[in-house]
Design a protein around this motif. Structure first.
Motif, PDB file in Angstrom:
ATOM      1  N   PRO A   1       0.524  -1.220  -0.052  1.00 26.18           N
ATOM      2  CA  PRO A   1      -0.217  -0.112  -0.282  1.00 26.18           C
ATOM      3  C   PRO A   1       1.025   1.013   0.032  1.00 26.18           C
ATOM      4  O   PRO A   1       1.813   1.085   0.593  1.00 26.18           O
ATOM      5  N   THR A   2       0.710   2.531  -0.519  1.00 28.28           N
ATOM      6  CA  THR A   2       1.199   3.608  -0.310  1.00 28.28           C
ATOM      7  C   THR A   2      -0.104   4.457  -0.579  1.00 28.28           C
ATOM      8  O   THR A   2      -1.490   4.243  -0.853  1.00 28.28           O
ATOM      9  N   LEU A   3       0.444   5.271   0.412  1.00 30.35           N
ATOM     10  CA  LEU A   3      -0.532   6.333   1.467  1.00 30.35           C
ATOM     11  C   LEU A   3       0.184   7.425   0.544  1.00 30.35           C
ATOM     12  O   LEU A   3       1.030   7.966   0.895  1.00 30.35           O
ATOM     13  N   LEU A   4      -0.722   8.130  -0.325  1.00 34.75           N
ATOM     14  CA  LEU A   4      -0.823  10.199  -0.200  1.00 34.75           C
ATOM     15  C   LEU A   4      -1.888  11.042   0.060  1.00 34.75           C
ATOM     16  O   LEU A   4      -3.161  10.051  -0.185  1.00 34.75           O
ATOM     17  N   ILE A   5      -1.364  11.930   0.517  1.00 32.44           N
ATOM     18  CA  ILE A   5      -1.679  13.180   0.984  1.00 32.44           C
ATOM     19  C   ILE A   5      -1.363  14.270   0.023  1.00 32.44           C
ATOM     20  O   ILE A   5      -0.855  14.899  -0.261  1.00 32.44           O
ATOM     21  N   PHE A   6      -2.743  14.462  -0.145  1.00 27.50           N
ATOM     22  CA  PHE A   6      -3.736  15.456  -1.028  1.00 27.50           C
ATOM     23  C   PHE A   6      -3.917  17.150  -0.404  1.00 27.50           C
ATOM     24  O   PHE A   6      -5.035  16.682   0.438  1.00 27.50           O
TER      25      PHE A   6
ATOM     26  N   LEU B   1       0.465   7.014  11.749  1.00 28.03           N
ATOM     27  CA  LEU B   1      -0.661   7.028  10.644  1.00 28.03           C
ATOM     28  C   LEU B   1      -0.963   8.382  11.243  1.00 28.03           C
ATOM     29  O   LEU B   1      -1.121   9.299  10.435  1.00 28.03           O
ATOM     30  N   VAL B   2      -2.088   8.331  12.545  1.00 27.58           N
ATOM     31  CA  VAL B   2      -2.458   9.871  12.940  1.00 27.58           C
ATOM     32  C   VAL B   2      -1.310  10.648  12.984  1.00 27.58           C
ATOM     33  O   VAL B   2      -1.355  12.285  12.733  1.00 27.58           O
ATOM     34  N   GLU B   3      -0.639  10.655  13.891  1.00 28.00           N
ATOM     35  CA  GLU B   3       0.935  11.949  13.927  1.00 28.00           C
ATOM     36  C   GLU B   3       1.250  12.095  12.804  1.00 28.00           C
ATOM     37  O   GLU B   3       1.925  12.904  11.729  1.00 28.00           O
ATOM     38  N   TRP B   4       1.506  10.886  11.177  1.00 27.00           N
ATOM     39  CA  TRP B   4       1.983  11.548   9.731  1.00 27.00           C
ATOM     40  C   TRP B   4       0.683  12.177   9.359  1.00 27.00           C
ATOM     41  O   TRP B   4       1.724  13.116   8.505  1.00 27.00           O
ATOM     42  N   ILE B   5      -0.155  12.376   9.404  1.00 23.50           N
ATOM     43  CA  ILE B   5      -1.155  12.573   9.182  1.00 23.50           C
ATOM     44  C   ILE B   5      -1.308  14.564   9.159  1.00 23.50           C
ATOM     45  O   ILE B   5      -1.264  15.159   9.013  1.00 23.50           O
ATOM     46  N   ASP B   6      -1.488  14.419  10.818  1.00 20.14           N
ATOM     47  CA  ASP B   6      -1.723  15.614  11.849  1.00 20.14           C
ATOM     48  C   ASP B   6      -0.038  16.495  11.510  1.00 20.14           C
ATOM     49  O   ASP B   6      -0.204  17.801  11.303  1.00 20.14           O
TER      50      ASP B   6
END
Length: 106
Positions: A75-80, A98-103
């Motif tokens: 899986p690859t997760l990209l934030i746009f 995951l939450v730390e990375w998103i924040d």
């Protein structure tokens, strides 16, 4: 909470033109790590609903979008954010990471 879906056809509207940041999970049915990531995303999603939209894109059914963004493994997760990639992660990570990375990305 069910995660949203996006396709090559709807990616522009669902992701690039979104008024809020979007996390796209590039996955495939045959991918073991992708199946491990799904419950982590589902568990994290309710706490993130005001910050980011989470959608999944099946790479076997939609090949143009992963190719356009250089997705080579899943899986690859990209934030746009505002139509641009602002963060990328590949592989499985625990919910707290995951939450730390998103924040940190938004």
């Amino acid at each position: 909470m069910a995660l949203g879906q996006t396709t090559d056809a709807t990616f522009q509207n669902d992701v690039l033109q979104s008024s809020i940041p979007v996390l796209v999970d590039f996955w495939a049915e045959w991918c073991g790590p992708c199946k491990m990531m799904l419950p982590i995303l589902e568990d994290a999603a309710p706490g993130l609903v005001d910050k980011i939209k989470i959608v999944k894109l099946n790479i076997d059914q939609n090949s143009a979008t992963p190719a356009a963004f250089g997705v080579r493994s899943i899986p690859t997760l990209l934030i746009f954010k505002d139509g641009q990639v602002v963060a990328q992660k590949t592989g499985v990570m625990p919910k707290n990471k995951l939450v730390e990375w998103i924040d940190s990305a938004i």
